[in-house]
Design an enzyme around this catalytic site. Structure first.
Site, PDB file in Angstrom:
ATOM      1  N   PRO A 145       0.831  -1.207   0.000  1.00 48.34           N
ATOM      2  CA  PRO A 145       0.000   0.000   0.000  1.00 48.34           C
ATOM      3  C   PRO A 145       0.864   1.255   0.000  1.00 48.34           C
ATOM      4  O   PRO A 145       1.937   1.275   0.578  1.00 48.34           O
ATOM      5  CB  PRO A 145      -0.812  -0.100   1.292  1.00 48.34           C
ATOM      6  N   GLU A 146       0.364   2.277  -0.664  1.00 44.56           N
ATOM      7  CA  GLU A 146       1.033   3.569  -0.624  1.00 44.56           C
ATOM      8  C   GLU A 146       0.895   4.159   0.778  1.00 44.56           C
ATOM      9  O   GLU A 146      -0.031   3.828   1.519  1.00 44.56           O
ATOM     10  CB  GLU A 146       0.373   4.522  -1.615  1.00 44.56           C
ATOM     11  N   LYS A 187       5.299   2.437   6.188  1.00 40.98           N
ATOM     12  CA  LYS A 187       4.363   1.328   5.960  1.00 40.98           C
ATOM     13  C   LYS A 187       3.899   0.697   7.268  1.00 40.98           C
ATOM     14  O   LYS A 187       3.264  -0.352   7.258  1.00 40.98           O
ATOM     15  CB  LYS A 187       5.036   0.252   5.094  1.00 40.98           C
TER      16      LYS A 187
END
Ligand SMILES: [Zn+2]
Length: 272
Positions: A2-3, A55
């Protein structure tokens, strides 16, 4: 993966649901979390806040206890009303935090650890993270000043190194470099202070615009006319061979860095 902004949203949603609430029950399928819960029960603690750094997602409880999780590809956090059916089976549940109003469930998170502030600071795989682009205290100048500590790196690699600046993923890498008119393959040591500051300012602007109340799940950096399909919401990302939105030169792309993450750029707007 995921960004950063996706994780930021997850953290914000969790923060809104949980912060200021007392944990009424803690469940986990992970033995090492259960052991900590036996020694230092979660139930009765206050959820102080939830945030994302790079993250990693961190849930802070009163009494100096932090639940650290990493989503990788398959992990996710869901919020449910108490009694509401879960969208995934219980076998995927790794941990669940119950409060009077909500239950927050982590499904298939590959990493979940309890920490104190001190042990988190010593954590080996959570590097000393750089300033978070979406953090309340983000300082463009401070972030820009950290990046030249790795003058040998290409800037498209450096902006995704979370210990330099935290939060940016592969899409924003290309979009931010384009916005700042910096070729992603230029070496950090060759960039001016002004260029580094512009990169950080555009990162803050573009990523912030993607976490507003009205923004949808996809990343949107380009809001001009002549948009193509739903996926065509960027200036350069995923637009190889298509005309630059500024100068009509065909966009180029190439894999970059050890992780071979594709970078997109306009060879005219972003000369080497
Ligand atoms: Zn161009």
């Amino acid at each position: 993966m995921p960004e950063g902004d996706t994780l930021f949203r997850a953290a914000r949603t969790l923060d809104r649901a949980l912060a200021g609430k007392v944990v009424t029950r803690f469940e986990t399928a992970l033995a090492h979390l259960a052991r900590t819960d036996d020694d230092m029960p979660l139930a009765g603690r206050l959820v102080e806040r939830v945030d994302a750094v790079g993250k990693w997602l961190r849930i802070y409880f009163s009494g100096d206890l932090i639940l650290l999780t990493h989503m990788r590809m398959n992990g996710s956090w869901h919020i449910y009303r108490e009694g509401e059916p879960w969208q995934r089976g219980r076998s995927h549940m790794r941990t669940a935090i119950h409060t009077a109003d909500f239950v927050a469930v982590a499904f298939d998170v590959p990493i979940a650890e309890f920490h104190t502030a001190a042990s988190l600071a010593r954590h080996r795989t959570v590097p000393q993270l750089g300033p978070n682009v979406l953090g309340a205290q983000f300082d463009e100048a401070e972030a820009a000043a950290r990046i030249p500590s790795r003058p040998d790196l290409e800037i498209g690699v450096a902006v995704m190194r979370q210990h330099l600046v935290a939060g940016m993923g592969n899409i924003f890498k290309s979009e931010v470099c384009f916005a700042a008119r910096v070729n992603p393959f230029r070496k950090v040591g060759d960039l001016t202070d002004e260029e580094l500051r512009a990169l950080m300012a555009h990162a803050r602007r573009l990523m912030s615009a993607n976490i507003t109340e009205t923004s949808g799940p996809g990343i949107v950096t380009y809001r001009g006319l002549n948009r193509g399909g739903a996926a065509d919401n960027c200036w350069v990302y995923h637009r190889r061979g298509e005309p630059c939105r500024r100068c009509r030169t065909p966009i180029e792309s190439r894999k970059q860095g050890e992780e071979a993450r594709t970078s997109y750029w306009c060879p005219r707007c972003q000369p080497v």
